[in-house]
Write an enzyme that holds these catalytic residues in place. Structure first.
Site, PDB file in Angstrom:
ATOM      1  N   LYS A 170       0.888  -1.174   0.000  1.00 50.64           N
ATOM      2  CA  LYS A 170       0.000   0.000   0.000  1.00 50.64           C
ATOM      3  C   LYS A 170       0.919   1.215   0.000  1.00 50.64           C
ATOM      4  CE  LYS A 170      -1.661   3.142   1.947  1.00 50.64           C
ATOM      5  NZ  LYS A 170      -1.512   4.560   1.499  1.00 50.64           N
ATOM      6  N   GLU A 245       9.961   2.105  10.343  1.00 55.02           N
ATOM      7  CA  GLU A 245      10.969   3.119  10.014  1.00 55.02           C
ATOM      8  C   GLU A 245      10.262   4.458  10.157  1.00 55.02           C
ATOM      9  OE1 GLU A 245      14.097   2.808   9.333  1.00 55.02           O
ATOM     10  OE2 GLU A 245      14.133   0.623   9.196  1.00 55.02           O
ATOM     11  N   CYS A 279      13.856  11.447   6.006  1.00 56.97           N
ATOM     12  CA  CYS A 279      13.720  11.139   7.433  1.00 56.97           C
ATOM     13  C   CYS A 279      15.062  11.185   8.149  1.00 56.97           C
ATOM     14  CB  CYS A 279      13.043   9.797   7.628  1.00 56.97           C
ATOM     15  SG  CYS A 279      13.715   8.507   6.588  1.00 56.97           S
ATOM     16  N   GLU A 369      10.082  16.809  13.969  1.00 57.97           N
ATOM     17  CA  GLU A 369      10.445  16.605  12.571  1.00 57.97           C
ATOM     18  C   GLU A 369       9.622  17.558  11.707  1.00 57.97           C
ATOM     19  OE1 GLU A 369       9.357  12.786  10.675  1.00 57.97           O
ATOM     20  OE2 GLU A 369      11.439  12.771   9.996  1.00 57.97           O
TER      21      GLU A 369
HETATM   22  P1  NAP Z   1       2.011   8.875   7.176  1.00 57.12           P
HETATM   23  O1  NAP Z   1       0.610   9.302   7.297  1.00 57.12           O
HETATM   24  O2  NAP Z   1       2.654   8.192   8.314  1.00 57.12           O
HETATM   25  O3  NAP Z   1       2.087   7.972   5.854  1.00 57.12           O
HETATM   26  C1  NAP Z   1       2.907   6.839   5.643  1.00 57.12           C
HETATM   27  C2  NAP Z   1       2.085   5.725   5.021  1.00 57.12           C
HETATM   28  O4  NAP Z   1       1.140   5.214   5.956  1.00 57.12           O
HETATM   29  C3  NAP Z   1       1.253   6.163   3.813  1.00 57.12           C
HETATM   30  O5  NAP Z   1       1.157   5.123   2.884  1.00 57.12           O
HETATM   31  C4  NAP Z   1      -0.085   6.438   4.477  1.00 57.12           C
HETATM   32  O6  NAP Z   1      -1.158   6.483   3.577  1.00 57.12           O
HETATM   33  C5  NAP Z   1      -0.174   5.291   5.439  1.00 57.12           C
HETATM   34  N1  NAP Z   1      -1.130   5.476   6.535  1.00 57.12           N
HETATM   35  C6  NAP Z   1      -1.636   6.641   7.025  1.00 57.12           C
HETATM   36  N2  NAP Z   1      -2.488   6.384   8.030  1.00 57.12           N
HETATM   37  C7  NAP Z   1      -2.542   5.039   8.179  1.00 57.12           C
HETATM   38  C8  NAP Z   1      -3.244   4.164   9.045  1.00 57.12           C
HETATM   39  N3  NAP Z   1      -4.079   4.615   9.974  1.00 57.12           N
HETATM   40  N4  NAP Z   1      -3.057   2.838   8.917  1.00 57.12           N
HETATM   41  C9  NAP Z   1      -2.211   2.351   7.993  1.00 57.12           C
HETATM   42  N5  NAP Z   1      -1.531   3.129   7.130  1.00 57.12           N
HETATM   43  C10 NAP Z   1      -1.676   4.452   7.230  1.00 57.12           C
HETATM   44  O7  NAP Z   1       2.881  10.098   6.782  1.00 57.12           O
HETATM   45  P2  NAP Z   1       2.403  11.345   5.908  1.00 57.12           P
HETATM   46  O8  NAP Z   1       1.029  11.782   6.236  1.00 57.12           O
HETATM   47  O9  NAP Z   1       2.612  11.017   4.504  1.00 57.12           O
HETATM   48  O10 NAP Z   1       3.434  12.432   6.392  1.00 57.12           O
HETATM   49  C11 NAP Z   1       3.283  13.054   7.677  1.00 57.12           C
HETATM   50  C12 NAP Z   1       4.611  13.259   8.327  1.00 57.12           C
HETATM   51  O11 NAP Z   1       5.249  12.013   8.557  1.00 57.12           O
HETATM   52  C13 NAP Z   1       5.634  14.010   7.505  1.00 57.12           C
HETATM   53  O12 NAP Z   1       5.478  15.364   7.551  1.00 57.12           O
HETATM   54  C14 NAP Z   1       6.909  13.534   8.126  1.00 57.12           C
HETATM   55  O13 NAP Z   1       7.226  14.251   9.292  1.00 57.12           O
HETATM   56  C15 NAP Z   1       6.630  12.132   8.493  1.00 57.12           C
HETATM   57  N6  NAP Z   1       7.158  11.203   7.485  1.00 57.12           N
HETATM   58  C16 NAP Z   1       8.248  10.481   7.785  1.00 57.12           C
HETATM   59  C17 NAP Z   1       8.773   9.629   6.860  1.00 57.12           C
HETATM   60  C18 NAP Z   1       9.975   8.814   7.126  1.00 57.12           C
HETATM   61  O14 NAP Z   1      10.573   8.302   6.203  1.00 57.12           O
HETATM   62  N7  NAP Z   1      10.366   8.625   8.355  1.00 57.12           N
HETATM   63  C19 NAP Z   1       8.203   9.507   5.605  1.00 57.12           C
HETATM   64  C20 NAP Z   1       7.070  10.255   5.323  1.00 57.12           C
HETATM   65  C21 NAP Z   1       6.562  11.081   6.289  1.00 57.12           C
HETATM   66  P3  NAP Z   1      -1.555   7.912   2.940  1.00 57.12           P
HETATM   67  O15 NAP Z   1      -0.496   8.215   1.969  1.00 57.12           O
HETATM   68  O16 NAP Z   1      -2.877   7.697   2.310  1.00 57.12           O
HETATM   69  O17 NAP Z   1      -1.611   8.910   4.064  1.00 57.12           O
END
Ligand code: NAP
Ligand code: MG
Length: 462
Positions: A170, A245, A279, A369
């Protein structure tokens, strides 16, 4: 951009049960460039069943044959490198040159490394009167973010395939086209039907259904700490293995003896590349008080030079989030050296390369972050102070240490609570384990340590 209107399940593109769609937007010009299905729980269930059905066959496939499929996959990625780079640039916004070198280049290296590891790993070992079998853990749920859209997929799919696991992916809703391209590549590489499956969709719908599915054995997640925590809880309740991660707030520690100009230049480039959406970025620069002003001026000049060369951030939501952090930095009394919250362009989700000085360890911008092109420069008094500041967040993903003498840098790095440290600007190594201490995560990716995450042992006694 080419977009499939189906999901890749059991070796073919099939219509989704769900009627919902995701509109993919180019963050540089805000235009819709494609539409993909937003799969629902039913779609996830179909994909997990396909992965479950394909598991016995793939798990029993000799490692040499799995290695051959991975080598073929790497070759397809090489052949389609330009298309990959263009797709990542279109949906993430990264400058094309960076997409070529990093977004396409790194996954090719990682796929290649697992072709080799699959061929050379000992899936059996002798321990006294026992034979220990390294068996695939089973069906893997891979949930990935948008910031390195192909790398994060390959860092999970390649070791899972090498181990003999089957997969349901996903990907992030913001970057599904790169994921579709990867599914095409898996197909072209001759990976058997059902071994790899793709369900595009929203996190709280498809992602959650996948993490909760009873036929999933391992949930491997990369993304925010908030969602990671929820996934860890769901997996814990079901006694499923989990790999997380998560975020980071890494420190770039410039010791007094370091080559300051080099350390600052590399440090600024590290934060600004991919528009700060990394990240492991060293978003806190730690400088001794005697060299502080000089470092701030060097960082200002280096960041200002980025001006037009930096790409947008991924979405309007991310742009608003980054700008609110910049405003918070100002409100809490940090000194803005360059950049700021105003959007530098009329169109597109751009954020100016921003540098803050006089940042203290307790400030929000030194703790949380931001995930945008924002650097905080902190002042330390002595080495103990630097260590306290470096280790003083809930995160521990990466970091850097600079010193005239490599041994001095290594001595400091040994005391850092973090999973990776670059010594005097060390190079990326696709075989080195990557992952977090503390709230940056659980488990490791890449190389042999990454492969081990997808294996479980069975001991036979004689
Ligand atoms: P996120 O919501 O954690 O998204 C990561 C993945 O998880 C996406 O595929 C997301 O789908 C999915 N997801 C979201 N809610 C979920 C749930 N309840 N159950 C299962 N899967 C779920 O991150 P984001 O919204 O894209 O970004 C928010 C913040 O996260 C960023 O600003 C950053 O600080 C941090 N981030 C960190 C990393 C890293 O590599 N450590 C990478 C990205 C973001 P959707 O795409 O549909 O939301
Ligand atoms: Mg999200």
């Amino acid at each position: 951009m080419k977009a499939h209107d189906g999901l890749y399940i059991d070796g073919a593109w099939r219509p989704a049960e769900s009627r919902d769609v995701i509109e993919v937007v180019n963050p540089a010009d805000e235009q819709v460039i494609g539409r993909v299905p937003a799969g629902n729980a039913l779609d996830v269930d179909t994909a997990v069943r396909a992965a479950r059905a394909a598991l016995p066959g793939w798990a029993a496939t000799p490692p040499a044959e799995r290695a051959a499929r991975l080598a073929a996959l790497r070759d397809v990625l090489v052949a389609r490198k330009d298309e990959i780079a263009e797709t990542v640039t279109a949906e993430l916004g990264a400058p094309l040159q960076f997409s070529q070198a990093v977004h396409a280049g790194v996954p090719i290296a990682v796929a290649g490394s697992y072709a080799e590891l699959a061929a050379t790993h000992s899936f059996e070992e002798k321990v006294g009167n026992s034979t220990v079998l390294h068996e695939p853990i089973g069906v893997v749920a891979a949930i990935t973010p948008w910031n390195y859209p192909l790398h994060q997929i390959v860092a999970k799919a390649a070791p899972a395939l090498a181990a003999g696991c089957t997969i349901v992916l996903k990907p992030a809703e913001d970057t599904p086209l790169t994921a579709q391209l990867f599914a095409e590549a898996v197909h072209e590489a001759g990976v058997p039907a059902g071994v790899f499956n793709l369900v595009t969709g929203l996190g709280p719908v498809a992602g959650q259904a996948l993490a909760e599915h009873p036929c999933v054995d391992l949930v491997s997640f990369t993304g925010s700490t908030t969602v990671g925590r929820q996934i860890g809880a769901v997996a814990g309740a079901a006694v499923k293995k989990v790999a997380l991660e998560l975020g980071g707030k890494s420190a770039n520690v410039i010791l007094p003896s370091a080559d300051l100009a080099k350390a600052v230049a590399v440090g600024v480039a590290n934060v600004m590349s991919n528009s700060g959406q990394t990240c492991s970025a060293w978003t806190r620069m730690l400088v001794h008080r005697d060299r502080y002003d000089e470092a701030v001026e060097l960082a200002r000049a280096a960041a200002a030079k980025y001006g037009d060369r930096i790409g947008p951030v991924v979405s309007a939501k991310q742009q608003a989030r980054v700008r609110s952090y910049i405003e918070k930095g100002l409100a809490e009394g940090a000194r803005l050296v360059t950049g700021g919250p105003e959007s530098p362009r009329e169109q597109g989700y751009f954020v100016s390369p921003t540098v803050f000085a006089d940042v203290t360890p307790q400030m929000t911008i030194a703790q949380e972050e931001i995930f945008g092109p924002v650097l905080s420069i902190l002042r330390y008094e002595d080495e103990e102070d630097a260590l306290r500041i470096a280790n003083g967040t809930v995160y521990g993903l990466a970091g850097a240490v600079w010193a005239a003498d490599e041994a001095e840098a290594v001595a400091f790095a040994r005391r850092m609570d973090t999973g990776q440290v670059d010594i005097n600007g060390g190079r990326f190594n696709p075989l080195a384990p990557f992952g977090g201490y503390k709230q940056s995560g659980v488990g490791r990716e890449l190389g042999g340590h990454g492969l081990a995450e997808y294996l479980q042992t069975k001991s036979l006694q004689f």
